[in-house]
Design a protein around this motif. Sequence first.
Motif, mmCIF file in Angstrom:
data_model
loop_
_atom_site.group_PDB
_atom_site.id
_atom_site.type_symbol
_atom_site.label_atom_id
_atom_site.label_comp_id
_atom_site.label_asym_id
_atom_site.label_seq_id
_atom_site.Cartn_x
_atom_site.Cartn_y
_atom_site.Cartn_z
ATOM 1 N N GLY A 73 18.316 -7.418 -26.324
ATOM 2 C CA GLY A 73 17.181 -8.326 -26.251
ATOM 3 C C GLY A 73 16.636 -8.536 -24.855
ATOM 4 N N GLN A 74 17.081 -7.740 -23.890
ATOM 5 C CA GLN A 74 16.648 -7.893 -22.509
ATOM 6 C C GLN A 74 15.742 -6.728 -22.095
ATOM 7 O OE1 GLN A 74 17.551 -10.460 -20.289
ATOM 8 N NE2 GLN A 74 18.405 -11.458 -22.084
ATOM 9 N N PRO A 75 14.845 -6.948 -21.122
ATOM 10 C CA PRO A 75 14.063 -5.832 -20.569
ATOM 11 C C PRO A 75 14.985 -4.866 -19.831
ATOM 12 C CG PRO A 75 13.173 -7.976 -19.895
ATOM 13 C CD PRO A 75 14.528 -8.225 -20.487
ATOM 14 N N GLU A 76 14.454 -3.721 -19.451
ATOM 15 C CA GLU A 76 15.223 -2.763 -18.645
ATOM 16 C C GLU A 76 15.610 -3.415 -17.318
ATOM 17 O OE1 GLU A 76 14.727 1.674 -16.599
ATOM 18 O OE2 GLU A 76 13.177 0.870 -17.929
ATOM 19 N N GLN A 77 16.826 -3.188 -16.886
ATOM 20 C CA GLN A 77 17.282 -3.784 -15.628
ATOM 21 C C GLN A 77 16.494 -3.242 -14.440
ATOM 22 O OE1 GLN A 77 21.891 -3.487 -16.220
ATOM 23 N NE2 GLN A 77 21.450 -5.351 -15.065
ATOM 24 N N PRO A 78 16.297 -4.077 -13.412
ATOM 25 C CA PRO A 78 15.635 -3.589 -12.200
ATOM 26 C C PRO A 78 16.561 -2.657 -11.440
ATOM 27 C CG PRO A 78 16.481 -5.799 -11.843
ATOM 28 C CD PRO A 78 16.717 -5.488 -13.296
ATOM 29 N N SER A 79 16.024 -1.974 -10.447
ATOM 30 C CA SER A 79 16.877 -1.189 -9.560
ATOM 31 C C SER A 79 17.776 -2.140 -8.771
ATOM 32 C CB SER A 79 16.024 -0.362 -8.595
ATOM 33 O OG SER A 79 15.323 -1.224 -7.699
ATOM 34 N N GLN A 80 18.844 -1.600 -8.215
ATOM 35 C CA GLN A 80 19.735 -2.411 -7.381
ATOM 36 C C GLN A 80 18.956 -3.053 -6.238
ATOM 37 O OE1 GLN A 80 23.029 -3.145 -7.761
ATOM 38 N NE2 GLN A 80 23.001 -4.390 -5.899
ATOM 39 N N GLU A 81 18.087 -2.272 -5.617
ATOM 40 C CA GLU A 81 17.310 -2.765 -4.484
ATOM 41 C C GLU A 81 16.367 -3.893 -4.893
ATOM 42 O OE1 GLU A 81 13.949 -0.815 -1.578
ATOM 43 O OE2 GLU A 81 15.832 0.307 -1.804
ATOM 44 N N MET A 82 15.758 -3.756 -6.079
ATOM 45 C CA MET A 82 14.831 -4.786 -6.533
ATOM 46 C C MET A 82 15.576 -6.077 -6.871
ATOM 47 S SD MET A 82 11.643 -5.337 -6.857
ATOM 48 C CE MET A 82 10.960 -6.968 -7.165
ATOM 49 N N PHE A 83 16.752 -5.939 -7.473
ATOM 50 C CA PHE A 83 17.571 -7.123 -7.748
ATOM 51 C C PHE A 83 17.892 -7.851 -6.444
ATOM 52 C CE2 PHE A 83 21.882 -8.925 -7.749
ATOM 53 C CZ PHE A 83 21.752 -9.899 -8.725
ATOM 54 N N ALA A 92 11.222 -0.528 -5.857
ATOM 55 C CA ALA A 92 11.499 -1.893 -5.382
ATOM 56 C C ALA A 92 10.355 -2.333 -4.475
ATOM 57 C CB ALA A 92 12.821 -1.964 -4.636
ATOM 58 N N HIS A 93 10.090 -3.634 -4.486
ATOM 59 C CA HIS A 93 9.017 -4.173 -3.659
ATOM 60 C C HIS A 93 9.298 -5.643 -3.370
ATOM 61 C CE1 HIS A 93 7.871 -4.508 -7.954
ATOM 62 N NE2 HIS A 93 7.546 -5.750 -7.610
ATOM 63 N N ILE A 94 8.499 -6.238 -2.507
ATOM 64 C CA ILE A 94 8.604 -7.672 -2.259
ATOM 65 C C ILE A 94 8.192 -8.389 -3.538
ATOM 66 C CG2 ILE A 94 7.712 -9.619 -0.919
ATOM 67 C CD1 ILE A 94 7.228 -7.689 1.397
ATOM 68 N N VAL A 98 0.821 -1.218 0.000
ATOM 69 C CA VAL A 98 0.000 0.000 0.000
ATOM 70 C C VAL A 98 0.854 1.267 0.000
ATOM 71 C CG1 VAL A 98 -1.875 -1.230 1.136
ATOM 72 C CG2 VAL A 98 -0.280 0.098 2.535
ATOM 73 N N ARG A 99 2.147 1.131 -0.252
ATOM 74 C CA ARG A 99 2.991 2.320 -0.399
ATOM 75 C C ARG A 99 2.644 3.041 -1.710
ATOM 76 N NH1 ARG A 99 8.730 0.454 -0.742
ATOM 77 N NH2 ARG A 99 7.718 -1.144 -2.031
#
Length: 364
Positions: free
Chosen positions: A196-206, A32-34, A23-24
């Motif tokens: 050929g790859q999607p945009e990289q996630p944030s460091q925190e999301m990785f 980033a999220h769970i 709910v953020r």
Amino acid sequence: MAVKPIVLEKFLELSVDHPVLDVRSPAEYAHAHIPGAYSLPLFNDEERKVVGTAYKQESREQAIKIGLDYFGPKMRRMVEVAEGILSQQGKSASTPNPQTSNILLVHCWRGGMRSAGVAWLLDLYGFEVYTLVGGYKSFRHFVVETFTRQWSMKVLGGYTGSGKTAILEKIERLGDSVIDLEKLAFHKGSAFGHLGQPEQPSQEMFENKLAIELNNLSGKGGGENSAIPQPFWVEDESWRIGNILVPQPFYKQMRSAPCYFLDIPFSERLQYIVKDYGKADRENLISAVLRIQKRLGGLETKTAINCLVENDIEGAFSILLKYYDKWYLKGLYSREPGCPPVVNVPANSVDPVRNSQLLLNTMN
């Protein structure tokens, strides 16, 4: 019914079968999220800013009143979205259980007013609601702690073009556990790894994704009471994968774990690389070469680009493969002091099926 606050370990256990509602604000979630959580924001980004400013500059009570003005008109919609999420998850479940299909897990940043407000609404409507004690902040503490735990891993080494990713996929199908860092990072590791790859996630999301993958190996929610983690395979990577950094404590364990180096002839790897990247856009390939020109050298850079312009893909990648072989070999033998010696596994060709079995036979 009443809202039930639970600690992270129990929260993660329940999240395997029940939806998590974050709910953020949308910006917090996007950063980033769970992994697997749904975004159900109590406030949009601007509303969150207004409420936060009122809390700091006026009072807690004034911030709550402003928040209620925003919350009121959204109540019905939030309930309907939650119903839709439960319905969607129920349809996708392999073994739906009507007795547990009413459970929702809710969290905000610290486990404070945002999650309390949404949880109250959903509980009032009739859902069985659990909130995360400490919120997303407690999850991030768990993530950081996860990388300091001792993991039992086997590292798959090999020069560029050895088909290591395909081998890991085959090994996983054969029953061994695998952590695919490149898959989590949306990047294949080299200067060409973004193609050929999607945009990289944030460091925190990785980091969040990696921690959950590791946590799944123990089958529990983490912490001192977790089951003994399963051993797993991981590819030998540099510290940086595109824009992502492998967490230092975890990377240090990678550099000291047993490493099995798949030794495949240059010509075989070259053909594999040409087939893999040969259809890529020439401008993208040239841009990738230019990103490594300082280390590649002026002459080699110019020659490789000329080959690409003239559609000599094999000539270009012959230069690039020699460059990557040199740097990989340097890294391979600069591992942590006292680590097991690298095990050389000769192979005749880039054949993931045969080479995966070759590796497993070497283990036995």
